[in-house]
Design a protein around this motif. Structure first.
Motif, PDB file in Angstrom:
ATOM      1  N   GLN A 245       9.080  12.477  32.470  1.00 26.60           N
ATOM      2  CA  GLN A 245       9.932  12.109  31.300  1.00 26.60           C
ATOM      3  C   GLN A 245      10.644  10.767  31.477  1.00 26.60           C
ATOM      4  N   LEU A 246      10.858  10.515  32.725  1.00 24.54           N
ATOM      5  CA  LEU A 246      11.844   9.280  32.839  1.00 24.54           C
ATOM      6  C   LEU A 246      10.840   8.074  32.817  1.00 24.54           C
ATOM      7  N   SER A 247       9.640   8.279  32.857  1.00 24.18           N
ATOM      8  CA  SER A 247       8.575   7.074  32.468  1.00 24.18           C
ATOM      9  C   SER A 247       8.219   6.939  31.024  1.00 24.18           C
ATOM     10  N   ARG A 248       8.824   7.867  30.082  1.00 24.77           N
ATOM     11  CA  ARG A 248       8.711   7.446  28.706  1.00 24.77           C
ATOM     12  C   ARG A 248       9.581   6.186  28.397  1.00 24.77           C
ATOM     13  N   PRO A 249       9.301   5.845  27.272  1.00 22.69           N
ATOM     14  CA  PRO A 249      10.254   4.478  26.475  1.00 22.69           C
ATOM     15  C   PRO A 249      11.783   5.140  26.315  1.00 22.69           C
ATOM     16  N   TRP A 250      12.729   4.678  26.522  1.00 21.61           N
ATOM     17  CA  TRP A 250      14.030   5.167  26.713  1.00 21.61           C
ATOM     18  C   TRP A 250      14.217   5.723  25.228  1.00 21.61           C
ATOM     19  N   PRO A 251      14.322   5.143  23.975  1.00 21.82           N
ATOM     20  CA  PRO A 251      14.404   5.609  22.914  1.00 21.82           C
ATOM     21  C   PRO A 251      13.709   6.820  22.634  1.00 21.82           C
ATOM     22  N   GLU A 252      12.564   6.973  22.893  1.00 21.28           N
ATOM     23  CA  GLU A 252      11.739   8.261  22.857  1.00 21.28           C
ATOM     24  C   GLU A 252      12.381   9.340  23.513  1.00 21.28           C
ATOM     25  N   LEU A 253      12.439   8.939  25.025  1.00 20.19           N
ATOM     26  CA  LEU A 253      13.170   9.994  25.926  1.00 20.19           C
ATOM     27  C   LEU A 253      14.478  10.511  25.410  1.00 20.19           C
ATOM     28  N   VAL A 254      15.603   9.831  25.207  1.00 18.77           N
ATOM     29  CA  VAL A 254      16.919  10.042  24.589  1.00 18.77           C
ATOM     30  C   VAL A 254      16.768  11.009  23.289  1.00 18.77           C
ATOM     31  N   ALA A 255      15.704  10.526  22.414  1.00 11.71           N
ATOM     32  CA  ALA A 255      15.578  11.360  21.075  1.00 11.71           C
ATOM     33  C   ALA A 255      15.217  12.728  21.506  1.00 11.71           C
ATOM     34  N   ALA A 256      14.090  12.827  22.511  1.00  4.32           N
ATOM     35  CA  ALA A 256      13.503  14.182  22.926  1.00  4.32           C
ATOM     36  C   ALA A 256      14.531  15.135  23.557  1.00  4.32           C
ATOM     37  N   GLY A 257      15.243  14.488  24.525  1.00  8.21           N
ATOM     38  CA  GLY A 257      16.260  15.181  25.180  1.00  8.21           C
ATOM     39  C   GLY A 257      17.434  15.806  24.254  1.00  8.21           C
ATOM     40  N   HIS A 258      17.900  14.863  23.197  1.00  9.59           N
ATOM     41  CA  HIS A 258      18.921  15.364  22.178  1.00  9.59           C
ATOM     42  C   HIS A 258      18.355  16.328  21.447  1.00  9.59           C
ATOM     43  N   ALA A 259      17.301  16.196  20.871  1.00  8.22           N
ATOM     44  CA  ALA A 259      16.451  17.430  19.876  1.00  8.22           C
ATOM     45  C   ALA A 259      16.600  18.699  20.929  1.00  8.22           C
ATOM     46  N   VAL A 260      16.240  18.675  22.117  1.00  6.11           N
ATOM     47  CA  VAL A 260      16.327  20.063  22.775  1.00  6.11           C
ATOM     48  C   VAL A 260      17.816  20.476  22.800  1.00  6.11           C
ATOM     49  N   ARG A 261      18.518  19.736  23.184  1.00 11.68           N
ATOM     50  CA  ARG A 261      20.260  20.055  23.215  1.00 11.68           C
ATOM     51  C   ARG A 261      20.586  20.660  21.971  1.00 11.68           C
ATOM     52  N   ALA A 262      20.431  19.755  20.963  1.00  9.22           N
ATOM     53  CA  ALA A 262      20.700  20.255  19.405  1.00  9.22           C
ATOM     54  C   ALA A 262      19.997  21.383  18.714  1.00  9.22           C
ATOM     55  N   ALA A 263      18.890  21.770  19.375  1.00 13.11           N
ATOM     56  CA  ALA A 263      18.345  22.904  18.798  1.00 13.11           C
ATOM     57  C   ALA A 263      18.880  24.059  19.264  1.00 13.11           C
ATOM     58  N   ALA A 264      19.830  24.376  20.108  1.00 17.15           N
ATOM     59  CA  ALA A 264      20.714  25.563  20.390  1.00 17.15           C
ATOM     60  C   ALA A 264      20.527  26.646  19.437  1.00 17.15           C
ATOM     61  N   PRO A 265      20.173  28.107  19.834  1.00 17.46           N
ATOM     62  CA  PRO A 265      19.962  29.110  18.748  1.00 17.46           C
ATOM     63  C   PRO A 265      21.152  29.359  18.065  1.00 17.46           C
ATOM     64  N   ALA A 266      21.046  29.351  16.942  1.00 17.87           N
ATOM     65  CA  ALA A 266      22.139  29.544  15.838  1.00 17.87           C
ATOM     66  C   ALA A 266      23.067  30.878  16.182  1.00 17.87           C
ATOM     67  N   GLY A 267      22.226  31.759  16.751  1.00 14.85           N
ATOM     68  CA  GLY A 267      23.079  33.193  16.902  1.00 14.85           C
ATOM     69  C   GLY A 267      21.942  34.305  17.663  1.00 14.85           C
ATOM     70  N   ARG A 268      22.414  35.569  17.599  1.00 10.18           N
ATOM     71  CA  ARG A 268      21.747  36.297  18.236  1.00 10.18           C
ATOM     72  C   ARG A 268      21.255  37.623  17.395  1.00 10.18           C
ATOM     73  N   ARG A 269      20.176  38.109  17.747  1.00 13.67           N
ATOM     74  CA  ARG A 269      19.578  39.000  16.627  1.00 13.67           C
ATOM     75  C   ARG A 269      19.590  40.403  17.385  1.00 13.67           C
ATOM     76  N   PRO A 270      20.116  41.382  17.197  1.00 12.62           N
ATOM     77  CA  PRO A 270      20.113  42.510  17.879  1.00 12.62           C
ATOM     78  C   PRO A 270      18.686  43.252  17.891  1.00 12.62           C
ATOM     79  N   VAL A 271      18.344  43.841  19.305  1.00 13.81           N
ATOM     80  CA  VAL A 271      17.070  44.427  19.043  1.00 13.81           C
ATOM     81  C   VAL A 271      17.266  45.787  19.980  1.00 13.81           C
TER      82      VAL A 271
END
Ligand SMILES: NC(=O)c1ccc[n+]([C@@H]2O[C@H](COP(=O)([O-])OP(=O)(O)OC[C@H]3O[C@@H](n4cnc5c(N)ncnc54)[C@H](O)[C@@H]3O)[C@@H](O)[C@H]2O)c1
Length: 306
Positions: A245-271
């Motif tokens: 990951q660290l060998s990726r171009p920095w803008p690409e790396l920053v965007a990819a990491g941010h996307a994972v953090r920002a995609a935190a689940p909205a809530g919980r579905r009981p099962v």
């Protein structure tokens, strides 16, 4: 029609071996939840502190026996104790495959591996916190030979302490925690060491991002070393992925990491999940957890991605 009461089994007693941060906290949480708890530690000060919290200090244990000692002490932790022959044995170790090989081989079908995902960089009985497990995920291993009634007995201990139970296997657990725990410890060490080389001005200007990124390397170096070396293969593989990951171009790396953090689940579905190994493991693989045991199934949730 006559209604028959459903028989309820009394909660088995719990014995905790090792009354430091994790074991002392678990014993205190279970005492607070009204469970009968005994405990043992090689350190008299840890035994005294646990006794003051209502733990019966003894090497005689029954029911569910929890090994909460450092990883290098795990294989011999039961030596010299008087453990009932049918007691279920579990552990809190941060790595599962080596403990399964040692303790699992010694104890056989009575062993259920576990790992609560909580704790701080502090160690010893002074770090005891009865609220440590509240809301924490607690990985609990269901190997092909694990007896489901014993797994449920340990799950009930984790639920009593306030945790949520994530069904998994030792190998899947070790791969997962390499990525989210063991590599972060190594990265924290690297970050701190590099900042140390940058000199006093850099350390004087260090603020939130440095503090957050290096917090875990304040832990006892012996515990961290035992943890990463005990999970060397998965940790090396996960570290190689980070280096890629660290060998990726920095803008690409920053965007990819941010996307994972920002995609935190909205809530919980009981099962509701039947008491069956494949169904329980599917729940864990989906990012879900068990929150309550009922008669023929467990209740829990899966992440709701919206
Ligand atoms: N600290 C964390 O953040 C964390 C998180 C999850 C799991 N764990 C795991 O929990 C376990 C305990 O970690 P901790 O942070 O509580 O460590 P700790 O150093 O705070 O406590 C360990 C305790 O075990 C006692 N002990 C050592 N050998 C013993 C033996 N043979 N018999 C009885 N007592 C013995 C020590 O005296 C000490 O009181 C480790 O296996 C660790 O991998 C730690």
């Amino acid at each position: 029609m006559t209604a028959f009461p459903v028989p309820t089994m009394p909660a088995p007693p719990v014995g905790v071996v090792g009354l430091g941060q994790l074991g002392g906290s678990l014993a205190a949480a279970l005492v607070a939840a009204g469970r009968e708890v005994s405990g043992w530690d090689v350190d008299p000060a840890a035994r005294e502190a646990a006794a003051a919290r209502g733990v019966r200090v003894t090497g005689q244990m029954d029911g569910v026996v929890v090994l909460a000692v450092p990883l290098p002490a795990m294989a011999r932790a039961l030596e010299g104790l008087d453990v009932a022959p049918d007691a279920t044995v579990t552990d809190l170790g941060s790595v599962k495959t080596p403990v399964l090989a040692d303790v699992g081989t010694a104890v056989g079908h009575r062993y259920v591996g576990g790992h609560p995902m909580c704790g701080t960089e502090r160690s010893g009985h002074e770090a005891t916190d009865p609220g440590l497990f509240a809301g924490a995920r607690w990985a609990l291993c269901l190997e092909p030979g694990t007896e489901l009634p014993r797994w449920l007995r340990v799950a009930e201990v984790a639920l009593s302490a306030g945790a949520e139970v994530v069904p998994t296997t030792a190998a899947e657990h070790d791969d997962a925690v390499a990525a989210v725990s063991h590599v972060p410890h190594l990265l924290a060490a690297a970050l701190a060491a590099a900042a140390g080389e940058a000199g006093p001005l850099a350390l004087a200007l260090a603020a939130g991002s440095f503090r957050d990124g290096t917090r875990v390397i304040g832990s006892d170096p012996g515990l961290v070393t035992a943890m990463v070396q005990g999970n060397a293969g998965p940790t090396a593989a996960a570290l190689a992925r980070v280096l890629d990951q660290l060998s990726r171009p920095w803008p690409e790396l920053v965007a990819a990491g941010h996307a994972v953090r920002a995609a935190a689940p909205a809530g919980r579905r009981p099962v509701r999940v039947p008491l069956e190994r494949a169904a329980l493991l599917s729940l864990g693989r989906a990012g879900g957890a068990v929150t309550r045991r009922l008669a023929a199934f467990v209740e829990g949730y899966v992440p709701d991605v919206g």
